[in-house]
Design a protein around this motif. Sequence first.
Motif, PDB file in Angstrom:
ATOM      1  N   VAL A  56     -16.400  -6.097  19.295  1.00  0.00           N
ATOM      2  CA  VAL A  56     -15.581  -5.482  18.251  1.00  0.00           C
ATOM      3  C   VAL A  56     -14.278  -6.270  18.127  1.00  0.00           C
ATOM      4  O   VAL A  56     -13.678  -6.648  19.139  1.00  0.00           O
ATOM      5  N   ALA A  57     -13.859  -6.522  16.885  1.00  0.00           N
ATOM      6  CA  ALA A  57     -12.580  -7.188  16.617  1.00  0.00           C
ATOM      7  C   ALA A  57     -11.737  -6.301  15.707  1.00  0.00           C
ATOM      8  O   ALA A  57     -12.271  -5.593  14.842  1.00  0.00           O
ATOM      9  N   PHE A  58     -10.420  -6.339  15.894  1.00  0.00           N
ATOM     10  CA  PHE A  58      -9.506  -5.482  15.140  1.00  0.00           C
ATOM     11  C   PHE A  58      -8.530  -6.322  14.321  1.00  0.00           C
ATOM     12  O   PHE A  58      -8.266  -7.485  14.638  1.00  0.00           O
ATOM     13  N   ARG A  59      -8.006  -5.693  13.276  1.00  0.00           N
ATOM     14  CA  ARG A  59      -6.870  -6.246  12.553  1.00  0.00           C
ATOM     15  C   ARG A  59      -5.998  -5.090  12.085  1.00  0.00           C
ATOM     16  O   ARG A  59      -6.462  -3.947  11.965  1.00  0.00           O
ATOM     17  N   THR A  60      -4.714  -5.354  11.813  1.00  0.00           N
ATOM     18  CA  THR A  60      -3.755  -4.300  11.475  1.00  0.00           C
ATOM     19  C   THR A  60      -2.957  -4.693  10.239  1.00  0.00           C
ATOM     20  O   THR A  60      -2.988  -5.848   9.788  1.00  0.00           O
ATOM     21  N   ARG A  61      -2.247  -3.713   9.709  1.00  0.00           N
ATOM     22  CA  ARG A  61      -1.308  -3.948   8.610  1.00  0.00           C
ATOM     23  C   ARG A  61      -0.124  -2.997   8.794  1.00  0.00           C
ATOM     24  O   ARG A  61      -0.226  -1.967   9.484  1.00  0.00           O
ATOM     25  N   ALA A  62       0.983  -3.338   8.205  1.00  0.00           N
ATOM     26  CA  ALA A  62       2.208  -2.545   8.370  1.00  0.00           C
ATOM     27  C   ALA A  62       2.623  -1.924   7.044  1.00  0.00           C
ATOM     28  O   ALA A  62       2.387  -2.488   5.964  1.00  0.00           O
ATOM     29  N   CYS A  63       3.236  -0.764   7.123  1.00  0.00           N
ATOM     30  CA  CYS A  63       3.745  -0.071   5.930  1.00  0.00           C
ATOM     31  C   CYS A  63       5.146  -0.610   5.644  1.00  0.00           C
ATOM     32  O   CYS A  63       6.153   0.055   5.892  1.00  0.00           O
ATOM     33  N   ASN A  64       5.207  -1.813   5.126  1.00  0.00           N
ATOM     34  CA  ASN A  64       6.507  -2.459   4.921  1.00  0.00           C
ATOM     35  C   ASN A  64       6.594  -3.231   3.610  1.00  0.00           C
ATOM     36  O   ASN A  64       7.375  -4.152   3.477  1.00  0.00           O
ATOM     37  N   HIS A  65       5.760  -2.839   2.644  1.00  0.00           N
ATOM     38  CA  HIS A  65       5.742  -3.627   1.394  1.00  0.00           C
ATOM     39  C   HIS A  65       5.753  -2.695   0.163  1.00  0.00           C
ATOM     40  O   HIS A  65       4.764  -2.614  -0.565  1.00  0.00           O
ATOM     41  N   PRO A  66       6.837  -1.930  -0.039  1.00  0.00           N
ATOM     42  CA  PRO A  66       8.077  -1.856   0.750  1.00  0.00           C
ATOM     43  C   PRO A  66       7.963  -0.766   1.807  1.00  0.00           C
ATOM     44  O   PRO A  66       7.048   0.058   1.768  1.00  0.00           O
ATOM     45  N   PRO A  67       8.916  -0.686   2.711  1.00  0.00           N
ATOM     46  CA  PRO A  67       8.921   0.424   3.662  1.00  0.00           C
ATOM     47  C   PRO A  67       9.376   1.705   2.961  1.00  0.00           C
ATOM     48  O   PRO A  67      10.122   1.653   1.979  1.00  0.00           O
ATOM     49  N   PRO A  68       8.935   2.846   3.429  1.00  0.00           N
ATOM     50  CA  PRO A  68       9.394   4.097   2.809  1.00  0.00           C
ATOM     51  C   PRO A  68      10.899   4.296   3.046  1.00  0.00           C
ATOM     52  O   PRO A  68      11.418   3.974   4.118  1.00  0.00           O
ATOM     53  N   ALA A  69      11.588   4.783   2.041  1.00  0.00           N
ATOM     54  CA  ALA A  69      13.044   4.964   2.160  1.00  0.00           C
ATOM     55  C   ALA A  69      13.489   6.100   1.252  1.00  0.00           C
ATOM     56  O   ALA A  69      12.824   6.438   0.269  1.00  0.00           O
ATOM     57  N   TRP A  70      14.659   6.663   1.603  1.00  0.00           N
ATOM     58  CA  TRP A  70      15.313   7.702   0.808  1.00  0.00           C
ATOM     59  C   TRP A  70      14.377   8.868   0.471  1.00  0.00           C
ATOM     60  O   TRP A  70      14.296   9.347  -0.654  1.00  0.00           O
ATOM     61  N   GLY A  71      13.601   9.255   1.507  1.00  0.00           N
ATOM     62  CA  GLY A  71      12.725  10.408   1.339  1.00  0.00           C
ATOM     63  C   GLY A  71      11.381  10.087   0.719  1.00  0.00           C
ATOM     64  O   GLY A  71      10.613  11.000   0.405  1.00  0.00           O
ATOM     65  N   GLY A  72      11.063   8.805   0.568  1.00  0.00           N
ATOM     66  CA  GLY A  72       9.773   8.433   0.000  1.00  0.00           C
ATOM     67  C   GLY A  72       8.628   8.688   0.972  1.00  0.00           C
ATOM     68  O   GLY A  72       8.818   8.833   2.181  1.00  0.00           O
ATOM     69  N   ARG A  73       7.407   8.722   0.440  1.00  0.00           N
ATOM     70  CA  ARG A  73       6.230   9.029   1.246  1.00  0.00           C
ATOM     71  C   ARG A  73       5.814   7.823   2.093  1.00  0.00           C
ATOM     72  O   ARG A  73       5.973   6.677   1.688  1.00  0.00           O
ATOM     73  N   ARG A  74       5.239   8.128   3.258  1.00  0.00           N
ATOM     74  CA  ARG A  74       4.655   7.090   4.087  1.00  0.00           C
ATOM     75  C   ARG A  74       3.352   6.589   3.449  1.00  0.00           C
ATOM     76  O   ARG A  74       2.777   7.248   2.587  1.00  0.00           O
ATOM     77  N   CYS A  75       2.906   5.425   3.912  1.00  0.00           N
ATOM     78  CA  CYS A  75       1.661   4.848   3.378  1.00  0.00           C
ATOM     79  C   CYS A  75       0.474   5.721   3.761  1.00  0.00           C
ATOM     80  O   CYS A  75       0.417   6.281   4.865  1.00  0.00           O
TER      81      CYS A  75
END
Length: 519
Positions: free
Chosen positions: A40-59
Amino acid sequence: MAQETDVTEGESPVKHNPQDGGWGPWSQWGPCSRTCGTGVAFRTRACNHPPPAWGGRRCRGKREEWQVCSVEECPLPHQDFRAQQCARITRIVNLDPRRAALTWLPYEAKRYKKRCRISCYSHSTNEVYIGREYVTDGTRCSYDQPNDICVQGKCVPMGCDNVIGSAMQEDDCGVCGGDGATCHHHNFDYNDVPPPDYSLVAILPAGAHNIMINEETPSGNFLALADNSSVFFLNGGSSQEPSKTFISEGAKFLYNSQGERERLQARGPLLGSIYIMVHGMREPESVRITTTYLTQLKQEHYQWEVGPLTACSVTCGGGEQHETLVCRDRRTDAQVFHNSCQHLPRPSLNTTTCNTFGCEAKWMTGPWEHCSTTCGPSGVQERVVSCVSLPEADTDNWTAGIVDPIRCSADPMPEAQRECLRDPCSAHWTPVGWSECSSSCGEGVETRLWECTGGGGNEVTYDCGPRPHQVRVCIKPSCPPAPCLRDASAFCQLPVLHRYCQVPKYHELCCHTCGNVVY
């Protein structure tokens, strides 16, 4: 009128709209958890495009995903991956000194949710260790369901085609998607009075499936299992164990010793050979033991093929050629050494006659072909010259007896090429323009240019006779006056005559003096 806003100390007076988070790109796939046998191989991604700010929802969605890798079969001899992890359990788990000194064998937890944890069994102390640590990703969940794999501590269904969620299953002898047509049934019947020690009943080979061992007649004798080094997996030390489940050679065995008749069964497949033994009693007692299992019909990878003919036994006068044998690997279509096919029946080979022509030969020539040109210096014509055996050389169909020219080397070879039609080609002079004028100013002469041309074809040489000669006068712009070197007369220096320098003819005669006169 502008409105005033109350700002708490430390806060920005700018009011931002909520910014929802967005996923960035996936990373590269990480290393495979196994080098063979399905990892098994894994890969990841980040919630940073853009990051949530000023009360915005998470990815929304998964931050991590995985895929199956290294599905190639491991090289022989195959190993039990769970057994390998239990053998090095001290590198995975911190055990107390007593447990660390034990030899640990693979164990399958009874609870489904724990089957992806490190589970090992000590035969010497009869204790089981089920840890909190997970087995390596790609480890099979169960010996009874060998296709499903563990991923981060959870069992994931997978088909025998290594596709997640696939319903593809193996048949009874382990062929993925098979229908049992290639299964070979094995039956062994042991009916004897064993001595008061261990006796061999049968040998289970590597690859055996659906194993069933039954004691058909009740007796005081008992079954045992061992490897080829006489290491016992079951009922060693001349003592009988109670009913239990154990794992050996990559297969989970169910042993039932209740009552007077024993039974052993396993789904398989076995990764190595297992010896079925029976231990007799001091008072001899007959016993009948039946053993059944399935194996795949061995797929033959090699085959004999009829190869090219051998060289003829003689060069003339009639000989023999024999067909040869070639051993070929069907998987690669490559020719291999004969020892790979020695176990296969050899096909019959044929013999043919060859070089049936006579041993005497002579040169024979065909007719001359047409000349390559009609005139010029390069014309040639050719004919066929062949060495022909007798008596074919004396027949109209002598070309059927053509042999190697070395057979006629005692006699000089007739010429196969000669010159032809090398006379000059007829032609005439054709004007092709005039040369440049012989003078760049004033009056000059132009000369007529000629070319010797023929009637076409591939001739390269023509004979046109003497070249004609023709000229004509050409007129160019007037030439500039010649430079003044000195006066034509000594009288030009008389001052009284300087006034005539304005006369062109006088200026030309007294050019040196007039050139210095100031008017």
